[in-house]
Design an enzyme around this catalytic site. Structure first.
Site: not given
Length: 815
Positions: A678, A682
């Site tokens: 994750d 980003k």
């Protein structure tokens, strides 16, 4: 003298006729009235259908005639006392007997001539006027019935006869100068030729009948009573926000009625225009409503646009070729060919180069028109000087109408810009020298979007309606819906943004409402909706083809992320918190950006990084203003920050991760957060938004999870592995604590290289005191070289993520 005309809906049944009679009687107490009535609603169509049925040798016409007769008898029973019905019933029965004889003839001959069709079609008005007159006499005896065929004289052009005004005006004046009845009821639509044959004035001819009489008698005004409160700024069946036009000129009314404003038959205005007799469009069912006042000198203050209208079922025919350049008479020949085929030209535009000429006609005439044109220019086509006629179908004409447009600059530019922003392709443009009308030809499938977006621009005080299609209404999605529900009034009043929820979907159900889903009980509507299906959801959004459509993805689903291109290519904006698309292959990321620009469909994903924090938006502004990003250091996972801020000797790593999930800080599968995937997504998105090309595999991911944890195949197994390796996580904590450091999961980009991983942060570092679920990003740029630009705040949680999505939606209101 006042002339009133009541349309088919106003005399559709006994109850409606009672209302119309009350209006006429009220008017007659002030001045003499002539009342012109249409056939009972739908009767003219029923009569002609019966005639065609008879001509096709189908004896079903007998039952159809009985139904028509029964409908009129029902009206009589509801209007006239039983003891006064005898003469009226006899009159109706005689008319129906004549109809049966005509249709019997059609049946035996197997044909329906236009002359016979006129006699059949006009019967509806003869019946309704007789009933209306007797209904008035029940309460107001000073009422006469006069057959319009005795006063209005025409030629023998059956179907749409041409009025002989000299003879007609004389007959009308002679009759009413000798008649003293306060109310005279007359059938509309019907007339007779000078040699005594029944004729009609064309569909919608009852308006025309009333205008002819009003002009002949120099009436005070002509009142058209219908089922709507005037002429509207747009078709209210298509544009819900349309409103009645208070005042309009004759020419504006003619333009609007020509372009589909069906409350007024276009030729109606011609007889009264020369006399300066005002026309008022009124609502039979709301007689106190002001309606629309049509005159030579309307109120011209305010909006120069009076209405937006359209004509559907249009075909565009193009004749082009070098053989037309400088050749006199090409246009004349084209229009003669069409005139000889009795084909009406609705729209004309020609290139200044004379290389092509484009015309719009009704689609039903397209094949016949093409054949005639190709034959008429057969020699030039054979010589290659002119191309065969090109036909485009499934089009419509949208017209912007206003007498005062010529005094306002930029109207056409505003019109074209508005359509362009909603990806409505304009096929042809025409504007007359009078500048009362700007007409464009567009695809029929775009008409609803075009009318609504133009009405929004020119009539709704710049209020922009956003139509949302939301997929994913779990923790974040539910907060998003709640926030919209709570802020709708504020946004409309203060920001001029009207948000409507058109579709909602979760993994099981989906619910659509083209008029907007009620957010008071949206959960109940969704639970009783249809089975959720991704392709059906996309297709419905495309088919609805609404202006300012926005697809909102509040999932973490890769399959949903793969559909963004389908939405963008249909001018449907995309707002997403789903990071998968922007962190996918670079070509896909760039492709979505390109589709967004090409189809003018915004693609916003602020919540991909930092939930509700304005990280991406700030970055975009820096890049747009010419700054260059040199280095990024960041803690980008609110969930990981929460976990490592709460993990200590008293709380097991397993329990803290569990709690993060309960709080809504992690993804449904927490391994996505803890594995670093994750965070890697980003930082990759920030790198790409900074203008650098990078792929996911280029980012070094230094995982702190044991391999067994990474290899688990289910969420349950993952949590079991966290317990199994509790000692590993305890060691990480104790090692950092022994150095006076705190554990933070850090993302970094510098010199074209990127990495993510768990780091021991000392007490003097900006990341050390990052509490709770906060995120922090440090941008080192050309302008922020020594002291970085810092963005810090809550970076996880349903409410803040929902607010970030909401902020992206609001941004659409100013796009």
């Amino acid at each position: 003298m006042n002339v009133l005309k009541f349309g088919g809906t106003s005399v559709a049944n006994a109850n409606h006729i009672k209302l119309a009679c009350q209006i006429a009687i009220e008017k007659a107490t002030h001045e003499r009235c002539i009342v012109v009535v249409s056939a009972l609603g739908g009767v003219t169509d029923a009569l002609l259908e019966a005639a065609r049925t008879a001509a096709s040798k189908n004896n079903a016409y007998i039952g159809m005639v009985d139904e028509i007769q029964n409908r009129h008898i029902e009206a009589i029973d509801g209007l006239v006392p039983a003891q006064a019905q005898h003469a009226l019933r006899d009159h109706i029965n005689q008319r129906m007997s004549s109809l049966r004889m005509l249709l019997d003839g059609c049946f035996f001959l197997g044909e329906l001539s236009q002359r016979t069709a006129d006699s059949v079609a006009g019967l509806g008005e003869l019946l309704s006027s007789a009933i209306f007159a007797e209904a008035v006499k029940v309460h107001f005896p000073d009422c006469d019935l006069k057959d319009s065929r005795e006063l209005i004289k025409t030629n023998n052009q059956f179907g749409k006869a041409v009025v002989n005004f000299e003879a007609t005006n004389t007959l009308i004046r002679n009759h009413f100068n000798h008649s003293h009845a306060r109310i005279t009821v007359m059938p509309g639509f019907v007339a007779s030729s000078t040699d005594g044959h029944n004729t009609t004035l064309g569909r919608g001819g009852s308006d025309y009948t009333a205008a002819i009489i009003a002009a002949a008698m120099s009436a005070t005004q002509l009142e058209i009573w219908t089922d709507v409160a005037g002429m509207f700024t747009a078709n209210p069946r298509i544009v819900k926000q349309a409103r009645a036009i208070a005042s309009i000129s004759y020419h504006e009314a003619m333009e609007l009625s020509h372009f589909g404003a069906k409350v007024l038959y276009p030729p109606t205005i011609q007889p009264v225009l020369a006399k300066g007799i005002p026309i008022v469009i009124k609502n039979t069912f709301d007689p106190d409503a002001p309606g629309t006042h049509i005159s030579a000198r309307p109120d011209v203050a305010g909006n120069p646009i009076k209405g937006i209208s359209h004509i559907g079922d249009i075909a565009l025919l193009t004749l082009e070729g070098s053989g037309m350049i400088g050749v006199a008479g090409s246009s004349k020949r084209l229009f003669e060919v069409l005139s000889n085929e009795n084909i009406n030209v609705i729209f004309i535009t020609q290139a200044s180069s004379e290389h092509s000429i484009c015309i719009g006609i009704q689609s039903v005439d397209a094949d016949r028109a093409k054949a005639a044109i190709d034959q008429g220019f057969e020699m030039e086509i054979a010589q290659g000087k002119i191309e065969p006629c090109i036909v485009e179908q499934n089009l419509c004409i949208v017209a912007l109408v206003g007498e005062n447009m010529k005094n306002h600059q930029g109207i056409s530019g505003k019109m074209f810009s508005t359509l362009g922003k909603n990806n409505v392709n304009i096929r042809a443009i025409a504007q007359g020298a009078s500048e009362r009308n700007i007409s464009v030809v567009i695809a029929e499938s775009d008409v609803k979007k075009a009318l609504n977006t133009l009405h929004e621009t020119f009539f709704e005080d710049n209020v922009k309606q956003l139509n949302l299609f939301v997929m994913g209404v779990g923790n974040v999605g539910e907060k998003f819906v709640e926030q919209i529900h709570g802020q709708r009034k504020f946004l409309r009043d203060q920001r001029k943004i009207n948000i409507r929820m058109i579709a909602l979907s979760n993994s099981r159900k989906m619910h659509f409402d083209a008029d907007g889903i009620s957010l008071d009980h949206w959960k109940d509507l969704l639970s009783s909706g249809e089975t959720a299906e991704k392709s059906a959801f996309i297709q419905r959004a495309k088919t609805l083809n609404m202006r300012n459509s926005i697809f909102v993805d509040i999932t973490a689903n890769a399959e949903i992320a793969s559909t963004y291109g389908d939405y963008l290519a249909k001018n449907i904006a995309v707002v997403t918190c789903n990071k998968i698309a922007c962190a996918s292959a670079f070509e896909n990321y760039i492709g979505l950006k390109n589709l967004s620009r090409k189809y003018n469909a915004p693609f916003l994903f602020e919540t991909n990084v930092g939930a509700g924090l304005p990280i991406i938006d700030t970055l975009k502004h820096m890049i747009a203003s010419g700054d260059n990003v040199r280095e990024i250091r960041a803690v980008l996972s609110g969930s990981l920050n929460f976990i490592f801020n709460n993990f200590n000797d008293s709380n097991s790593f397993h329990d803290v991760v569990k709690e993060a999930g309960v709080q809504g800080f992690t993804e449904p599968d927490p391994k996505i957060d803890l594995s670093g995937v994750d965070v890697a997504r980003k930082i990759l998105i920030l790198i790409r938004e900074s203008g650098y090309r990078m792929e996911m595999e280029d980012i070094a991911n230094e995982s702190f999870l044991p391999k067994e944890c990474l290899d688990t195949t289910s969420v349950d197994d993952f949590f079991v592995s966290l317990k199994t390796h509790a000692a590993h996580f305890n060691d990480l904590y104790r090692a950092a604590a022994a150095k006076g450091c705190r554990l933070k999961y850090v993302a970094r980009f510098k010199d074209g290289k990127a990495s993510v991983g768990l780091q021991e942060i000392p007490a003097d570092h900006p990341f050390y005191n990052l509490e709770g679920k906060d995120n922090i990003v440090l941008f080192y740029t050309d302008r922020y070289a020594d002291q970085p630009l810092i963005i810090k705040g809550a970076g996880a949680g349903a409410a803040v993520t929902a607010s970030g999505i909401f902020a992206d939606v609001i941004r659409m209101g100013s796009v």
